[in-house]
Design a protein around this motif. Structure first.
Motif, PDB file in Angstrom:
ATOM      1  N   TYR A 187       0.839  -1.196   0.000  1.00  0.00           N
ATOM      2  CA  TYR A 187       0.000   0.000   0.000  1.00  0.00           C
ATOM      3  C   TYR A 187       0.876   1.249   0.000  1.00  0.00           C
ATOM      4  CZ  TYR A 187      -3.113   3.688   1.441  1.00  0.00           C
ATOM      5  OH  TYR A 187      -3.801   4.866   1.492  1.00  0.00           O
TER       6      TYR A 187
ATOM      7  N   HIS B  36       7.689   3.770   3.076  1.00  0.00           N
ATOM      8  CA  HIS B  36       8.194   4.890   3.868  1.00  0.00           C
ATOM      9  C   HIS B  36       9.709   4.764   3.903  1.00  0.00           C
ATOM     10  CE1 HIS B  36       4.148   5.157   6.134  1.00  0.00           C
ATOM     11  NE2 HIS B  36       4.037   4.194   5.257  1.00  0.00           N
TER      12      HIS B  36
ATOM     13  N   TYR C  76      13.339   5.975   5.558  1.00  0.00           N
ATOM     14  CA  TYR C  76      13.950   6.573   6.739  1.00  0.00           C
ATOM     15  C   TYR C  76      15.474   6.518   6.606  1.00  0.00           C
ATOM     16  CZ  TYR C  76       9.449   6.027   9.204  1.00  0.00           C
ATOM     17  OH  TYR C  76       8.140   6.099   9.596  1.00  0.00           O
TER      18      TYR C  76
ATOM     19  N   PRO D 264      15.469   6.405  13.707  1.00  0.00           N
ATOM     20  CA  PRO D 264      15.225   6.638  12.275  1.00  0.00           C
ATOM     21  C   PRO D 264      14.532   7.979  12.056  1.00  0.00           C
ATOM     22  CG  PRO D 264      14.497   4.434  12.937  1.00  0.00           C
ATOM     23  CD  PRO D 264      14.792   5.193  14.188  1.00  0.00           C
TER      24      PRO D 264
ATOM     25  N   PHE E 229      12.398  10.273   9.355  1.00  0.00           N
ATOM     26  CA  PHE E 229      11.537  10.136   8.186  1.00  0.00           C
ATOM     27  C   PHE E 229      12.046  10.989   7.027  1.00  0.00           C
ATOM     28  CE2 PHE E 229       7.907   9.675   5.629  1.00  0.00           C
ATOM     29  CZ  PHE E 229       7.427  10.921   5.261  1.00  0.00           C
TER      30      PHE E 229
ATOM     31  N   ILE F 160       7.231   9.483   2.105  1.00  0.00           N
ATOM     32  CA  ILE F 160       6.283   8.385   1.996  1.00  0.00           C
ATOM     33  C   ILE F 160       5.741   8.352   0.574  1.00  0.00           C
ATOM     34  CG2 ILE F 160       4.448   9.885   2.875  1.00  0.00           C
ATOM     35  CD1 ILE F 160       3.028   7.440   3.953  1.00  0.00           C
TER      36      ILE F 160
ATOM     37  N   LEU G 246       2.672   6.558  -1.623  1.00  0.00           N
ATOM     38  CA  LEU G 246       1.426   5.819  -1.505  1.00  0.00           C
ATOM     39  C   LEU G 246       1.063   5.150  -2.821  1.00  0.00           C
ATOM     40  CD1 LEU G 246      -0.649   8.512   0.418  1.00  0.00           C
ATOM     41  CD2 LEU G 246       0.621   6.603   1.380  1.00  0.00           C
TER      42      LEU G 246
ATOM     43  N   PHE H  61      16.563   2.767   5.520  1.00  0.00           N
ATOM     44  CA  PHE H  61      15.589   1.685   5.623  1.00  0.00           C
ATOM     45  C   PHE H  61      14.322   2.051   4.860  1.00  0.00           C
ATOM     46  CE2 PHE H  61      17.516  -1.109   8.647  1.00  0.00           C
ATOM     47  CZ  PHE H  61      18.249  -0.313   9.521  1.00  0.00           C
TER      48      PHE H  61
ATOM     49  N   LYS I 218       1.082  -1.565  10.633  1.00  0.00           N
ATOM     50  CA  LYS I 218       2.462  -1.730  11.052  1.00  0.00           C
ATOM     51  C   LYS I 218       3.376  -1.564   9.850  1.00  0.00           C
ATOM     52  CE  LYS I 218       2.387  -6.715  10.368  1.00  0.00           C
ATOM     53  NZ  LYS I 218       2.475  -8.046  11.016  1.00  0.00           N
ATOM     54  N   LEU I 219       4.583  -1.124  10.116  1.00  0.00           N
ATOM     55  CA  LEU I 219       5.601  -1.031   9.072  1.00  0.00           C
ATOM     56  C   LEU I 219       6.516  -2.246   9.170  1.00  0.00           C
ATOM     57  CD1 LEU I 219       6.625   2.741   9.172  1.00  0.00           C
ATOM     58  CD2 LEU I 219       5.144   1.579   7.533  1.00  0.00           C
TER      59      LEU I 219
ATOM     60  N   PHE J 251      10.084  -3.357   8.016  1.00  0.00           N
ATOM     61  CA  PHE J 251      11.280  -2.691   7.531  1.00  0.00           C
ATOM     62  C   PHE J 251      12.166  -3.623   6.718  1.00  0.00           C
ATOM     63  CE2 PHE J 251      11.315   1.566   9.189  1.00  0.00           C
ATOM     64  CZ  PHE J 251      10.332   1.516  10.172  1.00  0.00           C
ATOM     65  N   GLY J 252      12.860  -3.016   5.758  1.00  0.00           N
ATOM     66  CA  GLY J 252      13.775  -3.753   4.913  1.00  0.00           C
ATOM     67  C   GLY J 252      15.079  -4.058   5.623  1.00  0.00           C
TER      68      GLY J 252
ATOM     69  N   TYR K 107       8.638  -0.788  18.448  1.00  0.00           N
ATOM     70  CA  TYR K 107       9.519  -1.595  17.618  1.00  0.00           C
ATOM     71  C   TYR K 107      10.769  -1.973  18.405  1.00  0.00           C
ATOM     72  CZ  TYR K 107       6.830   0.008  13.538  1.00  0.00           C
ATOM     73  OH  TYR K 107       5.828   0.264  12.637  1.00  0.00           O
TER      74      TYR K 107
ATOM     75  N   GLN L 226      -2.764  -4.175  16.935  1.00  0.00           N
ATOM     76  CA  GLN L 226      -2.012  -5.126  16.119  1.00  0.00           C
ATOM     77  C   GLN L 226      -0.851  -5.634  16.941  1.00  0.00           C
ATOM     78  OE1 GLN L 226      -0.875  -2.658  12.682  1.00  0.00           O
ATOM     79  NE2 GLN L 226      -2.064  -4.059  11.429  1.00  0.00           N
TER      80      GLN L 226
END
Lengths: 113, 113
Positions: A29, A32, A34, A42, A44, A47, A49, A87, A100-101, A103-104, B35, B56
């Motif tokens: 969806y 983001h 960082y 982190p 920001f 973002i 979308l 990230f 929730k995010l 992260f990579g 997190y 969540q």
């Protein structure tokens, strides 16, 4: 499920450009971006979308390819302050509410004088 | 406008002990996410609170619990600490129904001996 970032690490000279990629196996969806400096939280950057346009401010921009579930962060004319770990945080479903995010794996960027 | 604040900044505990970490969200935000970030890794989602309810939850054991207060601040509790719980714990705040990112606090660095 964790997005994969590439490259894992990159070293640049001031003024050089870099591209950081984030690839997910899940439909996304939003993405983001960082930047995190050692020992800090982190920060920001931007973002993107689903259905949105490429974003950018100053010399940092990003794109989001929904079909490929990929996002790329473009750093132009890098400065020493760009150093840190980047990230991507991905949001899979929204359903109207913040999710929730995930992260990579992170990309370590070092800019040298 | 105060950003996200967390306390304490650092904490040293021994195995088996319990710990409570605190977070105050950015002014105007109603959602708090926690997190865990191990050294060299990206942040991993623990859980998210909205309207004083856990909305969540990530893949963390029941030893990890939380609470959100009427003023939107939040606590993270970890019982029966293990060596592997040593990490940077990050709190992020957001508005649940707004397409915006999550803003991170400075984190609490927990060391379990």
């Amino acid at each position: 499920q964790q997005p994969v970032q590439s490259p894992q690490a990159v070293i640049l000279r001031e003024g050089e450009d870099a591209v950081i990629n984030c690839s997910s196996s899940k439909a996304l969806y939003s993405v983001h971006w960082y930047r995190q400096k050692h020992g800090e939280a982190p920060v920001f950057l931007m973002i993107l979308l689903k259905g949105g346009e490429q974003k950018g401010h100053d010399k940092i921009s990003a794109s989001f390819n929904e079909k490929k579930q990929q996002s790329s962060l473009y750093l132009t004319a890098s400065q020493l302050s760009y150093s840190g770990t980047y990230f991507c945080g991905t949001e899979i479903l929204r359903g109207g509410a913040t999710n929730k995010l995930i992260f990579g794996t992170g990309t370590l960027l070092a800019v040298q004088p | 406008d105060a950003g996200v604040t967390q306390s304490p900044t650092h904490l040293i505990k021994t195995r088996g002990q319990q710990v409570t970490l605190r977070c105050s969200p950015k002014s105007g935000h109603d959602t708090v996410s926690w997190y865990q970030q191990a050294l060299g890794q990206g942040p991993q989602f623990i859980f998210q609170y909205y309207e004083e309810e856990e909305r969540q939850r990530g893949n963390f054991p029941d030893r990890f619990s939380g609470h959100q207060f009427p003023n939107y601040s939040s606590e993270l509790n970890v019982n029966a600490l293990l060596l592997g719980d040593s990490a940077l714990y990050l709190c992020a705040s957001s508005l649940l129904l707004v397409q915006e990112t999550q803003y991170f606090g400075p984190g609490t660095r927990l060391l379990v001996l």
